[in-house]
Enzyme design. Structure first.
Site, PDB file in Angstrom:
ATOM      1  N   ARG A 129     -14.556  -9.955  -8.306  1.00  0.00           N
ATOM      2  CA  ARG A 129     -14.617  -9.443  -6.935  1.00  0.00           C
ATOM      3  C   ARG A 129     -13.622 -10.257  -6.125  1.00  0.00           C
ATOM      4  O   ARG A 129     -13.795 -11.466  -5.955  1.00  0.00           O
ATOM      5  CB  ARG A 129     -16.036  -9.593  -6.397  1.00  0.00           C
ATOM      6  CG  ARG A 129     -16.250  -9.026  -5.011  1.00  0.00           C
ATOM      7  CD  ARG A 129     -17.736  -8.949  -4.692  1.00  0.00           C
ATOM      8  NE  ARG A 129     -17.945  -8.473  -3.339  1.00  0.00           N
ATOM      9  CZ  ARG A 129     -17.979  -9.289  -2.272  1.00  0.00           C
ATOM     10  NH1 ARG A 129     -17.848 -10.583  -2.423  1.00  0.00           N
ATOM     11  NH2 ARG A 129     -18.170  -8.768  -1.076  1.00  0.00           N
TER      12      ARG A 129
ATOM     13  N   SER B  75     -23.137   0.463  -5.412  1.00  0.00           N
ATOM     14  CA  SER B  75     -24.085  -0.293  -4.576  1.00  0.00           C
ATOM     15  C   SER B  75     -24.877   0.659  -3.698  1.00  0.00           C
ATOM     16  O   SER B  75     -24.307   1.555  -3.071  1.00  0.00           O
ATOM     17  CB  SER B  75     -23.338  -1.252  -3.641  1.00  0.00           C
ATOM     18  OG  SER B  75     -22.683  -2.232  -4.384  1.00  0.00           O
TER      19      SER B  75
ATOM     20  N   LYS C  55     -22.107 -12.884   1.725  1.00  0.00           N
ATOM     21  CA  LYS C  55     -21.570 -11.592   2.198  1.00  0.00           C
ATOM     22  C   LYS C  55     -22.295 -11.262   3.491  1.00  0.00           C
ATOM     23  O   LYS C  55     -23.488 -10.953   3.474  1.00  0.00           O
ATOM     24  CB  LYS C  55     -21.833 -10.496   1.150  1.00  0.00           C
ATOM     25  CG  LYS C  55     -21.172  -9.163   1.473  1.00  0.00           C
ATOM     26  CD  LYS C  55     -21.417  -8.165   0.333  1.00  0.00           C
ATOM     27  CE  LYS C  55     -20.528  -6.949   0.377  1.00  0.00           C
ATOM     28  NZ  LYS C  55     -20.787  -6.054   1.489  1.00  0.00           N
TER      29      LYS C  55
END
Ligand code: TZP
Ligand code: MG
Length: 215
Positions: free
Chosen positions: A41, A110, A139
């Site tokens: 990521r 997601s 996040k």
């Protein structure tokens, strides 16, 4: 990557969470400790740098027969022949990804809320990321938390594998599994651990405890 998605511990990488230590060392230690699948990521790299990093990571993952998933960037996923791609609600839609790469490339999606189950193409995902279970400093642009209750309600609505993510620590890992997650995705709990291999091993043993206590 088998469609069954037999994985239990999913490392999602974050260079900053490695706290200045060598990124590839951290990932390799985590794999040695028991991580079953890795997602690269990267939010701040251009395509060339992302590609280079993905190639290097792929070599390590191949050495241990661990699948490598690329977050968001289909071009990089295709270029490095990754084992799959993971998209969020604000990324490319699943249908758009399938148009690009065909149905043979595993796709993870997601879910941020129950309505996301009905999003176009959602049923074609190989697994769902349940995001976030708990809010996390890693996040900060997340909408709300699923919590354990949200997770167990979601469990009743789908047969797809559920990968929980968001502030998962060794202390809450077993409970998240017993609330219905099939797999735990972890960033800081492993990347920032003093010993990423022992952290991964501890997560695996908590997951085994959680599986014995399914509710
Ligand atoms: N998606 C939802 S929460 C999250 C991502 C990528 C970050 C999880 O990080 P941590 O450090 O495991 O809480
Ligand atoms: Mg994304």
């Amino acid at each position: 990557m088998p469609k069954l998605f037999p994985y239990r511990l999913y490392l999602v990488t974050d260079e900053a969470a490695c706290l200045g230590r060598d990124f590839f060392w951290v990932v390799e230690e985590a794999i040695k400790g028991g991580v079953d699948i890795v997602q690269l990521r990267e939010k701040h790299l251009d395509n060339d740098a992302f590609f280079e990093k993905a190639m290097k990571l792929k070599r390590i993952c191949r050495q241990y027969s661990i699948p490598l998933i690329i977050n968001d960037n289909i071009d990089v996923a295709v270029a490095v022949d990754a084992d799959g791609v993971h998209v969020g609600q604000s990324d490319l839609s699943i249908s758009a990804v399938i148009n690009r790469v065909g149905v043979q490339m595993p796709i993870g999606l997601s879910l941020e809320r129950f309505e996301d189950l009905k999003a176009e193409g959602a049923e074609d995902a190989w697994y769902y990321g349940v995001s976030p279970i708990f809010s996390t400093p890693t996040k900060v642009d997340t909408v709300s938390e699923w919590g354990l209750e949200g997770l167990s309600s979601l469990r009743k609505l789908t047969d797809k594998k559920l990968v929980a993510i968001g502030n998962i620590k060794i202390e809450n890992a077993a409970q998240i599994i017993s609330s219905g997650a099939d797999c735990l995705a972890v960033v800081s709990g492993i990347c920032s651990a003093t010993d990423p291999a022992s952290a991964a091993a501890a997560f695996k043993s908590e997951i085994a405890k959680g599986l014995k206590n399914l509710i």
